[in-house]
Design an enzyme around this catalytic site. Structure first.
Site, PDB file in Angstrom:
ATOM      1  N   SER A   1      -1.738  -3.667   8.793  1.00  7.92           N
ATOM      2  CA  SER A   1      -1.188  -2.544   9.587  1.00  7.92           C
ATOM      3  C   SER A   1      -0.688  -3.043  10.947  1.00  7.92           C
ATOM      4  O   SER A   1      -1.049  -2.485  11.995  1.00  7.92           O
ATOM      5  CB  SER A   1      -2.214  -1.429   9.764  1.00  7.92           C
ATOM      6  N   PRO A   2       0.149  -4.078  10.952  1.00  4.56           N
ATOM      7  CA  PRO A   2       0.554  -4.689  12.225  1.00  4.56           C
ATOM      8  C   PRO A   2       1.338  -3.761  13.155  1.00  4.56           C
ATOM      9  O   PRO A   2       1.378  -3.995  14.360  1.00  4.56           O
ATOM     10  CB  PRO A   2       1.408  -5.890  11.788  1.00  4.56           C
TER      11      PRO A   2
ATOM     12  N   TYR B   1      -4.377  -0.309  -5.065  1.00  8.18           N
ATOM     13  CA  TYR B   1      -3.025   0.248  -4.853  1.00  8.18           C
ATOM     14  C   TYR B   1      -2.389   0.700  -6.181  1.00  8.18           C
ATOM     15  O   TYR B   1      -1.362   1.368  -6.186  1.00  8.18           O
ATOM     16  CB  TYR B   1      -2.093  -0.759  -4.176  1.00  8.18           C
TER      17      TYR B   1
ATOM     18  N   TRP C   1       0.856  -1.192   0.000  1.00  5.18           N
ATOM     19  CA  TRP C   1       0.000   0.000   0.000  1.00  5.18           C
ATOM     20  C   TRP C   1       0.890   1.239   0.000  1.00  5.18           C
ATOM     21  O   TRP C   1       1.893   1.273   0.748  1.00  5.18           O
ATOM     22  CB  TRP C   1      -0.865  -0.022   1.263  1.00  5.18           C
TER      23      TRP C   1
ATOM     24  N   GLN D   1      -8.834 -10.612   6.077  1.00  2.75           N
ATOM     25  CA  GLN D   1      -7.711  -9.710   6.385  1.00  2.75           C
ATOM     26  C   GLN D   1      -8.287  -8.466   7.057  1.00  2.75           C
ATOM     27  O   GLN D   1      -9.067  -7.741   6.441  1.00  2.75           O
ATOM     28  CB  GLN D   1      -6.961  -9.337   5.090  1.00  2.75           C
TER      29      GLN D   1
ATOM     30  N   SER E   1     -11.877  -9.248   3.298  1.00  4.12           N
ATOM     31  CA  SER E   1     -11.099  -8.265   4.052  1.00  4.12           C
ATOM     32  C   SER E   1     -12.049  -7.229   4.621  1.00  4.12           C
ATOM     33  O   SER E   1     -12.996  -6.803   3.937  1.00  4.12           O
ATOM     34  CB  SER E   1     -10.063  -7.605   3.139  1.00  4.12           C
ATOM     35  N   ASN E   2     -11.809  -6.862   5.838  1.00  2.00           N
ATOM     36  CA  ASN E   2     -12.641  -5.857   6.535  1.00  2.00           C
ATOM     37  C   ASN E   2     -14.077  -6.335   6.716  1.00  2.00           C
ATOM     38  O   ASN E   2     -14.991  -5.521   6.849  1.00  2.00           O
ATOM     39  CB  ASN E   2     -12.618  -4.522   5.778  1.00  2.00           C
TER      40      ASN E   2
ATOM     41  N   ASP F   1       1.649  -8.658  -0.782  1.00  2.74           N
ATOM     42  CA  ASP F   1       0.234  -8.269  -0.704  1.00  2.74           C
ATOM     43  C   ASP F   1       0.011  -6.967  -1.478  1.00  2.74           C
ATOM     44  O   ASP F   1       0.583  -5.932  -1.159  1.00  2.74           O
ATOM     45  CB  ASP F   1      -0.137  -8.060   0.773  1.00  2.74           C
TER      46      ASP F   1
ATOM     47  N   GLY G   1       0.583  -0.452  13.171  1.00  8.13           N
ATOM     48  CA  GLY G   1      -0.236   0.764  13.224  1.00  8.13           C
ATOM     49  C   GLY G   1       0.292   1.896  12.364  1.00  8.13           C
ATOM     50  O   GLY G   1       0.419   3.027  12.824  1.00  8.13           O
TER      51      GLY G   1
ATOM     52  N   LYS H   1      -6.462  -7.829  -4.206  1.00 11.71           N
ATOM     53  CA  LYS H   1      -7.793  -7.607  -3.635  1.00 11.71           C
ATOM     54  C   LYS H   1      -8.741  -7.041  -4.688  1.00 11.71           C
ATOM     55  O   LYS H   1      -8.380  -6.102  -5.407  1.00 11.71           O
ATOM     56  CB  LYS H   1      -7.708  -6.636  -2.455  1.00 11.71           C
TER      57      LYS H   1
ATOM     58  N   HIS I   1     -11.889  -6.602  -1.053  1.00  7.18           N
ATOM     59  CA  HIS I   1     -11.167  -5.594  -0.261  1.00  7.18           C
ATOM     60  C   HIS I   1     -12.000  -5.055   0.903  1.00  7.18           C
ATOM     61  O   HIS I   1     -11.472  -4.787   1.984  1.00  7.18           O
ATOM     62  CB  HIS I   1     -10.714  -4.442  -1.170  1.00  7.18           C
TER      63      HIS I   1
END
Ligand SMILES: NC(=O)c1ccc[n+]([C@@H]2O[C@H](COP(=O)([O-])OP(=O)(O)OC[C@H]3O[C@@H](n4cnc5c(N)ncnc54)[C@H](OP(=O)(O)O)[C@@H]3O)[C@@H](O)[C@H]2O)c1
Length: 212
Positions: free
Chosen positions: A198-199, A51, A23, A171, A149-150, A46, A201, A76, A109
């Protein structure tokens, strides 16, 4: 080393535990980023249609010199794609941009188009349609795994209650200051692997001395 460790998805496909997120890496820079990541041992990349760097990622993978079978590539389906026909065309467009014969995993996504994220409409029908297209591409061998995802509980139930192929992954945003335990447990009950995005943050967590 963690870069060599893998999880096995519900359909038996192995996914490396750690992936390079792309991203905000532009298409040109993505080529070198992927090459450098592969050089230090990454085998999981990923990307996403949103993106706008799928062709750079694909180029980087080819230039890395590592066998295709050793790599795990996720992309995605754009959050705005909520019809079967559009989703089918969109999957083929990703394959073409990546320059690959197959994609290791493709995930929806987001359950809602980004511009509608705060609205109540859950897009249940649109997500079932998008899922049907992913199932078709999966059965055709274009995708080795498919996922979400989400997606929150209700969004997941909408798919699980009607699908032919159960999603393998969800994800979602998970890091040490965002731990959606109930959702994680719910996914695991359904045999859906949770993949944390975003591991760190967006880098913010490293501003904390103890975390660093
Ligand atoms: N499915 C989704 O909706 C979704 C949403 C978000 C993310 N993702 C995926 O998850 C990936 C990772 O997420 P993310 O980029 O949001 O966040 P992240 O991995 O938590 O953080 C990445 C950022 O942390 C900073 N950083 C990394 N190492 C650092 C260090 N040693 N010291 C200081 N800062 C450091 C970098 O900032 P600088 O660039 O400023 O150096 C980097 O951009 C994305 O690339 C994407 O593939 C998916």
């Amino acid at each position: 080393m963690i870069l060599e460790e893998k999880y096995t998805l519900s359909n038996g496909v192995d996914i490396p535990k750690l992936g390079l997120g792309t991203w905000f890496i532009n298409n040109e820079d993505a080529v070198q980023a992927v090459k450098d990541a592969v050089k230090i041992g990454y085998r999981h990349i990923d990307t996403a249609q949103a993106y706008q760097n799928e062709s750079g990622v694909g180029e980087g993978i080819k230039a890395s010199g590592v066998n295709r079978e050793e790599m795990f590539v996720t992309t995605k389906l754009a959050a705005e794609v909520k019809s079967y026909k559009e989703a089918l065309a969109s999957i083929d467009a990703s394959l073409q941009r990546l320059g690959l014969d197959y994609i290791d995993m493709m995930i929806i996504h987001s359950p809602k188009p980004w511009a509608k994220f705060k609205e109540d409409e859950p897009y249940f029908e649109g997500n079932r349609e998008a899922w049907r297209a992913l199932e078709e591409a999966y059965n055709a061998g274009k995708l080795r795994a498919i996922g979400l995802s989400n997606f929150e509980k209700a969004d997941i139930d909408n798919i699980v209650d009607s699908c032919l192929v159960t999603p393998m992954v969800n994800q979602i945003l998970v890091h040490i200051s965002n731990t959606p335990k109930e959702l994680v447990e719910f996914c695991h009950e359904k045999d859906i692997l949770v993949e944390a995005y975003s591991p760190i943050g967006h880098g913010e967590l490293l501003k904390n001395g103890e975390v660093k």
